[in-house]
Each structure stands twice: as C-alpha cells, then as structure tokens.
Design an enzyme around this catalytic site. Structure first.
Site, PDB file in Angstrom:
ATOM      1  N   ASN A   1       0.850  -1.182   0.000  1.00  0.00           N
ATOM      2  CA  ASN A   1       0.000   0.000   0.000  1.00  0.00           C
ATOM      3  C   ASN A   1       0.891   1.238   0.000  1.00  0.00           C
ATOM      4  OD1 ASN A   1       0.972   0.238   2.605  1.00  0.00           O
ATOM      5  ND2 ASN A   1      -0.920  -0.434   3.577  1.00  0.00           N
TER       6      ASN A   1
ATOM      7  N   ASP B   1     -11.675  -2.175   0.380  1.00  0.00           N
ATOM      8  CA  ASP B   1     -10.590  -1.650   1.206  1.00  0.00           C
ATOM      9  C   ASP B   1      -9.900  -0.481   0.509  1.00  0.00           C
ATOM     10  OD1 ASP B   1      -8.869  -2.017   3.641  1.00  0.00           O
ATOM     11  OD2 ASP B   1      -7.326  -2.283   2.110  1.00  0.00           O
TER      12      ASP B   1
END
Length: 344
Positions: free
Chosen positions: A25, A219
């Site tokens: 991420n 998400d």
C-alpha cells in the site's frame, strides 16, 4: 498448500505466499485488501473442497459473510504469509471457516499473528447456480463445541438479515468539482466511489465475483476516504462484519462507495457499499450486493499513530450515523479490553 486432516473431522489447509512489491500500500507494507483476499481464497478452497466430498451435484462455495477482522500487526514486503484455514461448523446449507494469518520474516525466522477471521460460505450447484447444495456434516470434539458453533450460526444469520433490511440507501457519487466546494473534514469532502467492470479474472467457476476481489476493492475505496479526511498515511485497523447479500455476476458494473461515519481521537470508521448494475440483464435493475464498516488509523512518516481530525457533521442523518458509529466503537473497545484481560 497442504491438507492436514481428513474431511470427516475438521478439514484444514495452509497456503503460503511471499509478499511482493505489487502487494504494497502507500505506506509500504502489505495492503489490507491483499490480506483479505488471501483469507477469502483459503476459505473458498476449503469450503468448496469439503462440500464436494459427497456424491451428487458438484458445487462452488460462495462467500456469505466475514465476521469482524482485526489487523493485529502489519505485514511487510519480503515476508511470507502463512494462511491457515479450518472448518469449524457446518449447518445444512452453510460452512463456517476459521482463518489465521501469520507473517514470517524469512531472514530471521520470526513469526507473528497478523489476522484472525471467521467466514461463512454457502455452496451453489455448478449445474444450477440458483440451487444451494446440502453441506456434509463434520465431527466435533464435543457436544459443547457443536453447540457453540450453532450459536455463532444463529447469531450471524440474524445479523445478516438485519443488515440487509436497513441497507437499501443508494449513495450518490461525489464528483471532483463538487468535492472542491465541500468543507474539509465533512462527509461530503472525503466521500469516494470506484467503478469496476466485472471480468472473467474476477470470477469463480460459476461466473460470480470472488468475495476476496470485492473486499480488496472495498478496502481501496475506504482507504481513499481515510486519506482524503486526514491527509496522512493510513492503515487498515479492522473490518466489521462484511455481509454479501447477493451474487455479483460477470459483466456487471459495480460501484463501490465509501463515506466517513465516525471518528475517535485515533481512528476513523468508513461505511462501504457495493452496488451492482447488470449490463446484459438490465431489467433486473441495480441492487445492493455487499456492505461493511472499515476502521483506519492515521500514521506519521515513522508509522506512529496520529490524532484524527474530528468529523464535521451536517444534518440529522450524519449525526445519527455518527452516534451509531460511536456505539460500535465503544462496544469493540470493550471487547478488546476484555480479551486482553483474559489473556493476562
């Protein structure tokens, strides 16, 4: 991948995979959605395998619900994820799978638990995808274990029904020009949407979307909402129960929408909806397919928690959602404290 026990007792499997740069991420550790996808893949494999141990129609296990999942520790690129899944309860038409995730530093051999999750699957016939297959029973170590599983089954069944009843509202996407007119730290300022065309690579053998694919998109959207609100690095802290109300078929356009509902001093709760719009069978109309709440924390450059800006509320609906989020926050906080005391 290995199989550890016979299907007649408690079927279990383990999947191992090294984490690569494309799993990262923006903070630099493994994306929360990637971990959720691995958890669901393990659950789908063991659920489908178990339900095909009997004679009759072949079937595929479809994800119906994921119970609350906490991200206990971050996982980093270069580490090996060990995902263990075990069937813990079966009803006539559903399977409960318990999943544990360990991260291993292959340089030092150190391991730590990063996630624990419980997932519920329903098997659908390959010949007739509207037909639900009976689930083969498993053997329990004691009547008490079976009774506890039954209680969990009844509880999740009731919660899924209640969630489906109250989640009929559609979220109107906020365009970029509109956002620039919104005041910072309001719901409208950070609200975000993602549109995705469901392709073959997203789907199971029956042509409906893998639950893990959907959760990863959810998400991502929730993470965008969190970043827009606090303008810092963020990380997934937990996911409340994810309910899959209807199957999403190949060829659908899905809109994944997220909005801030609650902020505490160090956390943000984001409500995420997935709405599906069939292109080929347009007469079916758009429908709500999945709902969930994601919780994030804000991090500084050294990955230390930062205070979260207070959410500015506009109108009675936002105030109501904030108060409901506060109740969930306090309940989850009490559960964590109780669990911590039991472990001491």
């Amino acid at each position: 991948m290995s199989s550890a026990k016979s299907p007649s007792t408690s079927p279990s499997i383990q999947i191992c995979r090294i984490m690569r740069p494309d799993d990262a991420n923006i903070v630099g550790n493994v994306h929360g959605g990637t971990i959720l996808k691995m958890i669901e893949e393990a659950g789908c494999i063991i659920g489908t395998r178990h339900c095909n141990t009997q004679s009759g129609d072949r079937c595929v296990a479809a994800l119906a619900r994921v119970e609350r999942t906490d991200f206990l520790h971050p996982m980093f690129i270069g580490e090996v994820a060990h995902v263990s899944a075990e069937i813990s309860y079966t009803s006539k038409h559903s399977v409960e799978v318990q999943v544990n995730v360990l991260s291993e530093n292959i340089l030092t051999g150190a391991k730590k638990v990063t996630n624990k999750a419980a997932l519920w699957y329903v098997p659908f016939s390959i010949k007739n995808m509207d037909k639900i297959i009976d689930v083969p029973p498993i053997e329990y170590s004691s009547p008490e274990v079976e009774e506890e599983g039954k209680k969990r089954y009844e509880s999740q069944k009731m919660e899924r029904f209640e969630t489906k009843e109250r989640n009929g509202e559609l979220i109107n996407p906020v365009s970029i020009p509109d956002r620039h007119m919104k005041e910072p730290y309001t719901v409208g300022f950070s609200q975000s949407s993602l549109i995705h065309l469901v392709g073959p690579s997203d789907c199971t053998l029956l042509g409906f979307v893998h639950g893990g694919v959907t959760m990863k998109l959810m998400d991502e959207v929730a993470g965008i909402v969190a970043v827009r609100h606090c303008k810092t690095n963020i990380v997934t802290a937990s996911v409340d129960a994810i309910n899959f109300h209807r199957k999403i078929m190949k060829g659908c356009v899905i809109t994944v929408s997220g909005r801030m509902t609650f902020t505490s001093n160090k956390s943000m709760e984001i409500e995420v909806f997935v709405d599906a719009d069939p292109l080929v069978e347009a007469e079916q109309g758009k429908f709500r397919a999945v709902t969930a709440f994601f919780t994030y924390i804000s991090l500084d450059k050294e990955n230390r928690p930062l205070p979260v800006p207070t959410l500015k509320l506009e109108g009675e609906d936002e105030q109501k959602r904030f108060e409901e989020g506060k109740v969930r926050y306090l309940q989850n906080k009490a559960k964590r404290l109780a669990e911590k005391e039991r472990q001491q």
